[in-house]
Design a protein around this motif. Structure first.
Motif, short mmCIF file in Angstrom:
data_model
loop_
_atom_site.label_atom_id
_atom_site.label_comp_id
_atom_site.label_asym_id
_atom_site.label_seq_id
_atom_site.Cartn_x
_atom_site.Cartn_y
_atom_site.Cartn_z
N TRP A 1 40.69 -51.62 -20.34
CA TRP A 1 41.15 -52.04 -21.66
C TRP A 1 40.08 -51.68 -22.69
N LEU A 2 40.54 -51.17 -23.84
CA LEU A 2 39.65 -50.76 -24.91
C LEU A 2 40.05 -51.44 -26.21
N LEU A 3 39.06 -51.81 -27.01
CA LEU A 3 39.28 -52.23 -28.39
C LEU A 3 38.69 -51.18 -29.31
N GLU A 4 39.50 -50.70 -30.25
CA GLU A 4 38.98 -49.82 -31.28
C GLU A 4 38.18 -50.64 -32.29
N ASP A 5 37.46 -49.94 -33.16
CA ASP A 5 36.56 -50.58 -34.12
C ASP A 5 37.13 -50.45 -35.52
N GLY A 6 37.20 -51.59 -36.24
CA GLY A 6 37.65 -51.55 -37.63
C GLY A 6 38.77 -52.52 -37.89
N VAL B 1 43.16 -52.51 -35.87
CA VAL B 1 42.96 -51.49 -34.85
C VAL B 1 43.62 -51.91 -33.53
N ARG B 2 43.71 -50.96 -32.64
CA ARG B 2 44.50 -51.13 -31.43
C ARG B 2 43.70 -51.69 -30.26
N LEU B 3 44.37 -52.52 -29.48
CA LEU B 3 43.95 -52.85 -28.12
C LEU B 3 44.74 -51.92 -27.20
N LEU B 4 44.02 -51.13 -26.40
CA LEU B 4 44.65 -50.14 -25.53
C LEU B 4 44.46 -50.51 -24.07
#
Length: 368
Positions: free
Chosen positions: A350-355, A358-361
């Motif tokens: 799982w990834l969180l984008e910055d800003g 933004v999306r949780l992927l």
């Protein structure tokens, strides 16, 4: 890492270059959106706690995608790199319901410093909850500025709490044994100092210190052998991945494989072999944030590899380990700044984008 190995890397123009895969071996699925997310951790039931820099703690039901609020979060000093930071569960969370938060805390005048607190997490039937019994167990000294808090958290297999305490862009405190800035800190779960810390006999802040000479550590992860790895933002060049060793000095700001932002050179690690040199380093920088060492079964070919989120590099960087050695193995372009990386209960990444917004992927293997 021996200085000679770093010298060899420097002489060839930098660390080992990654193999850039044309197509990543995973599919990215958007699950939710958050505003300035910083960290996340999974609860035993599969729900996800997400911190937002502005001071909000969110609870995501990953099945229904419902997002709720957790109230009772301490006030944060929001601005620059400061705000609500990391969130981790106590190793016995299933029994005690305790979570740990790091955050930037305001001080007297125009000062701030990182703090770590624990609290009881109380969930309700409406998809949210509250914190109770909040206790602050650790603090940095309050200083001016808005950067380099660090405040990453990790528990080891023995239940010790590890904190990255960055140097607040002040340089020299990283070498000051009377300050906890620019250090990796090791504590008991109640904030007390373990008697087997390397400098415990000296008392005060010194007793907290496990290692020193760090700049801005935004990722901590234990490998399957129990070794602690940390990545560290360099200045202009010289991002680092370090194996954290008891009582060791990593050299900042005396040495770095980067230079100051105004172009002033900093001596490289090989010039001062008494300092612990990085196992891997990057120039140009990747701006590392978030870090896991993968232990799941969904990607069996990644088991034991590290994954670092790249801010400036807008990438997911895969690390291969060989005992106490490490190298970048691949870099997967994500097209956005990656703030956080976590492993899900089923082995998905799982990834969180910055800003803002933004999306949780959720990353799962590419179908063949």
């Amino acid at each position: 890492m021996p200085a000679a190995a770093t010298a060899t890397a420097r002489a060839t123009g930098g660390p080992l270059q990654a193999s850039r895969l044309p197509n990543p071996p995973f599919v990215s699925t958007e699950i939710a959106r958050f505003d300035e997310p910083w960290a996340m951790t999974f609860l035993p039931d599969g729900r996800l706690l997400v911190t937002q820099k502005g001071g909000q703690l969110k609870l995501l039901n990953t099945a229904t995608k419902q997002i709720g609020n957790i109230t009772g979060v301490p006030a944060v000093a929001y601005g620059g790199q400061g705000g609500l930071g990391d969130v981790v569960l106590h190793p016995q969370f299933a029994g005690n319901g305790r979570i740990y938060l790091s955050y930037a805390e305001a001080g007297a005048g125009d000062t701030r410093g990182a703090a770590v607190a624990y609290a009881q997490l109380n969930l309700n039937g409406s998809g949210g909850g509250s914190l109770s019994g909040l206790q602050v167990i650790w603090r940095q000294p309050k200083v001016g500025g808005y950067g380099h808090y660090g405040h990453r958290l990790a528990f080891d297999a023995q239940g010790k709490l590890w904190i990255s305490s960055s140097e607040r862009q002040l340089f020299d405190p990283a070498q000051d044994m009377n300050s906890n800035l620019g250090k990796i800190v090791r504590l008991n779960d109640d904030g007390s100092v373990p008697p087997d810390n390397p400098f415990a006999a000296q008392g005060g802040m010194t007793a907290q210190i496990w290692s020193l000479g760090h700049r801005n550590v935004l990722g901590l992860a234990f490998d399957p052998q129990g070794r602690l790895w940390a990545h560290e933002m360099g200045p202009m060049g010289g991002d680092e991945l370090n194996l954290i060793e008891r009582g060791s000095n990593y050299g900042w700001p005396i040495v770095s494989n980067g230079d100051h932002y105004d172009g002033t050179p900093i001596p490289d690690h090989p010039t001062r072999p008494e300092f612990n040199a990085p196992e891997a380093w990057w120039t140009p920088v990747i701006a590392p944030a978030g870090f896991i060492i993968y232990t799941g079964s969904l990607f069996p070919y990644f088991r034991g590899d590290g994954f670092i989120g790249g801010l400036a590099s807008q990438a997911l960087v895969r690390i291969e380990f060989n005992g106490a050695q490490a190298r970048e193995a691949a870099r997967y372009a994500m097209g956005q700044r990656i703030r956080e990386v976590e492993q899900g209960p089923d082995g998905a990444i799982w990834l969180l984008e910055d800003g803002g917004n933004v999306r949780l992927l959720r990353l799962t293997p590419t179908p063949f």
